[in-house]
Design an enzyme around this catalytic site. Structure first.
Site, PDB file in Angstrom:
ATOM      1  N   SER A  39       0.919  -1.056  -0.107  1.00 30.16           N
ATOM      2  CA  SER A  39       0.178  -0.078  -0.122  1.00 30.16           C
ATOM      3  C   SER A  39       0.883   1.262  -0.027  1.00 30.16           C
ATOM      4  CB  SER A  39      -1.047   0.014   1.217  1.00 30.16           C
ATOM      5  OG  SER A  39      -1.548   1.399   1.126  1.00 30.16           O
ATOM      6  N   LYS A  78      31.623   0.905   1.080  1.00 31.66           N
ATOM      7  CA  LYS A  78      31.726   1.030   2.803  1.00 31.66           C
ATOM      8  C   LYS A  78      32.660  -0.419   2.528  1.00 31.66           C
ATOM      9  CE  LYS A  78      29.306  -0.646   6.555  1.00 31.66           C
ATOM     10  NZ  LYS A  78      28.039  -0.969   7.466  1.00 31.66           N
ATOM     11  N   PRO A  98      36.880  -3.765   9.893  1.00 29.28           N
ATOM     12  CA  PRO A  98      36.891  -3.601   8.428  1.00 29.28           C
ATOM     13  C   PRO A  98      36.330  -5.245   7.755  1.00 29.28           C
ATOM     14  CG  PRO A  98      39.241  -3.444   9.110  1.00 29.28           C
ATOM     15  CD  PRO A  98      38.353  -3.992  10.368  1.00 29.28           C
ATOM     16  N   LEU A 332      11.946  -6.786   8.566  1.00 33.24           N
ATOM     17  CA  LEU A 332      11.540  -6.604  10.035  1.00 33.24           C
ATOM     18  C   LEU A 332      10.462  -7.492  10.316  1.00 33.24           C
ATOM     19  CD1 LEU A 332      11.654  -2.647   9.512  1.00 33.24           C
ATOM     20  CD2 LEU A 332      13.533  -4.052  10.679  1.00 33.24           C
ATOM     21  N   THR A 343      23.167  -5.437   9.915  1.00 33.75           N
ATOM     22  CA  THR A 343      23.016  -6.657   9.415  1.00 33.75           C
ATOM     23  C   THR A 343      21.483  -7.176   8.892  1.00 33.75           C
ATOM     24  OG1 THR A 343      22.541  -7.221  11.787  1.00 33.75           O
ATOM     25  CG2 THR A 343      24.834  -7.690  10.692  1.00 33.75           C
TER      26      THR A 343
END
Ligand SMILES: Cc1cc2nc3c(=O)[nH]c(=O)nc-3n(C[C@H](O)[C@H](O)[C@H](O)COP(=O)(O)OP(=O)(O)OC[C@H]3O[C@@H](n4cnc5c(N)ncnc54)[C@H](O)[C@@H]3O)c2cc1C
Length: 488
Positions: A39, A78, A98, A332, A343
């Site tokens: 939505s 990164k 690293p 989530l 992560t």
């Protein structure tokens, strides 16, 4: 059973579109249809700007080059994370974690052995950035792009604008045949055995499927709300439950790492994008009020009261089962372990890959969940251990928050064994290999954390002045020579 297997994805955040793109790619030669229902009236979470090298693997698997997607998503490279002020009492004000590159096969063992030597009280080099090539790139702000004729493969992750990444993936998934429906899901129909049969939108349209993937974010509309799968909170050793975010001007030159700085009751991130710097403060409202946290964040960033700060709540934990009947949660909706070490998308990709493998292996039978649940839960638990260790090992004394974190005894058995192995002076690399840790965080990562925090006994009074493998192997000269091949 239909001859065509119908996959319905609920939710179009980063997790939904990553899953759509991956399943469409993996199942392109199978009779599988994929529909994503989301939505536009319900916003995505809108944060999540850093990745691990998993995202590189994801794009490589899809055959999408950096040059294709990065400019569209304001993305930067990164090479790792710089941690500042987490362990001031140890005398190490900052250290780097690293990402591990192929080049580090030369320095892994010297690093691990030096850490063991230092645990005997001998004064040898242990700062992680000195042993890992991405640490040199971070300091010199060089890009981790493998130059022509350089014989080692580089590993790196990215920083990116999460909304634009979602849009990019949406376009890509649609080009692979994924159907997109903009509709609010108002109900879910089930079969007599309790498995899901269809999603129902507010106009009473039904979206029938064989496999349902819940990517509806913290709401977890299908797995938690419909199938009532319980959520296990990690709050007993991960205290942070709030975050605030604010973008500031981009910096120049652009750093190639995330900065994670400990503040009074949590930590702040700084993420360099092409068009802005993403900033956030993650904290616990049991220890600091929103107002106090906001004032501290403004002071830290040096911004006025006029700057609009956005506030978020986080549920930290994971579902008891990630796949139940014909429903799998990704993103989530399956769980979240707070953003330190970035992560979340790593876990989405690992879970989605495993889901594709299991689903295909079982002849597209949506009920094959056993191996999947065990492996995904273990990955969450192992990431959790690594994140919890950042709090447990802190040496700050400025607030009750840090003291309570340090004194917290609610640790998993596996984390206690790792710390015990380290404190006893035993070989941590051998311990982790023996445990066959199914995790992104391998022996080098654990050594970075423990050495980076200066988790060592006092130096012995007698020092032989030799046995430092960093010096004996001339690693500094080796890495500085390699660095000449890389550009800022
Ligand atoms: C403070 C913070 C910092 C973070 N930092 C990082 C990071 O650096 N790196 C990282 O990898 N991750 C990070 N994350 C996690 C990251 O934001 C998420 O993992 C990622 O954005 C995926 O979210 P999602 O797609 O699962 O959920 P969401 O973005 O919330 O998307 C949910 C989707 O479901 C849809 N939806 C919900 N209900 C309905 C309904 N009834 N009908 C139709 N559609 C519906 C919404 O429209 C939306 O499309 C961070 C998270 C937080 C909270």
């Amino acid at each position: 059973m239909n001859s065509e297997h119908r996959i319905i994805i609920a939710g179009g955040g980063t997790a939904g579109w990553m899953t759509a793109a991956l399943t469409a790619h993996r199942f392109k030669h199978f009779p599988v249809s994929i529909t994503l229902v989301e939505s536009s009236q319900i916003a995505t979470i809108g944060v999540g700007e850093g990745s691990t090298p998993s995202l590189k693997q994801f794009f490589t698997e899809l055959g999408i080059s950096d040059e294709t997607w990065m400019p569209e998503c304001s993305a930067t490279y990164k090479v790792g994370i710089q941690f500042c002020d987490w362990s001031p009492a140890s005398g190490v004000p900052q250290y780097r974690h690293p990402f591990i590159s192929q080049l580090d096969t030369f320095s892994q063992r010297p690093f691990e052995v030096n850490c063991q030597t230092r645990r005997l009280g001998l004064d040898v080099t242990t700062l992680p950035d000195k042993f890992l090539f991405n640490g040199y790139l971070a300091k010199a702000q060089c890009l981790p792009v493998t130059p022509p004729n350089f014989p080692f493969r580089m590993e790196y992750g990215y920083h990116f604008d999460s909304a634009r990444l979602g849009q990019f993936l949406k376009k890509h998934a649609q080009s692979l045949g994924v159907q997109h429906v903009d509709a609010k899901i108002a109900g879910v129909d089930t079969h007599p055995d309790g498995s899901l049969s269809s999603l129902i939108d507010t106009n009473s349209n039904h979206y029938n499927g064989d496999l349902f993937i819940d990517c509806t974010g913290f709401r977890s509309l299908l797995l938690q709300q419909t199938l009532n799968v319980p959520f296990t909170s990690f709050a007993d050793n991960l205290f942070n439950n709030k975050a605030m975010v604010l973008a500031t001007e981009p910096t120049s030159p652009l750093p190639v790492e995330t900065k994670a700085t400990a503040l009074s009751n949590g930590w702040a991130w700084q993420i360099p994008l092409q068009t802005r710097t993403g900033n956030g403060y993650v904290y616990s409202d049991a220890y600091q009020s929103q107002d106090s946290a906001e004032q501290e964040f403004r002071r830290y960033l040096g911004v006025s009261d006029a700057a609009q700060i956005e506030h978020l709540s986080m549920q930290v934990g994971q579902v008891e089962q990630h796949w139940v009947k014909n429903c799998v949660a990704l993103g989530l909706s399956q769980g979240f372990i707070e953003p330190l070490e970035a992560t979340a998308l790593h876990l989405v990709y690992q879970s989605a890959r495993l889901l594709c493998e299991q689903y295909q292996k079982s002849g597209f039978n949506a009920q094959q969940s056993g191996t999947y649940n065990q492996q995904v839960s273990t990955q969450f638990d192992n990431v959790r251990d690594y994140i919890v260790a950042h709090y447990k090992l802190n040496t700050r004394n400025d607030t009750a928050y840090w003291q309570h974190n340090r004194n917290n005894g609610k640790l998993s058995d596996s984390l206690m064994q790792i710390l015990d192995t380290w404190y006893r002076g035993e070989d941590l690399a051998a311990h982790l290999t023996k445990k066959a840790h199914l995790t992104h965080f391998n022996s080098i990562s654990w050594h970075c954390l423990l050495a980076g925090y200066g988790t060592f006994p006092a130096l012995a009074t007698q020092q032989p002045g030799q046995g430092d493998l960093f010096k004996e192997h001339q690693l500094q000269q080796f890495f500085e020579g390699c660095l000449l091949n890389f550009k800022a």
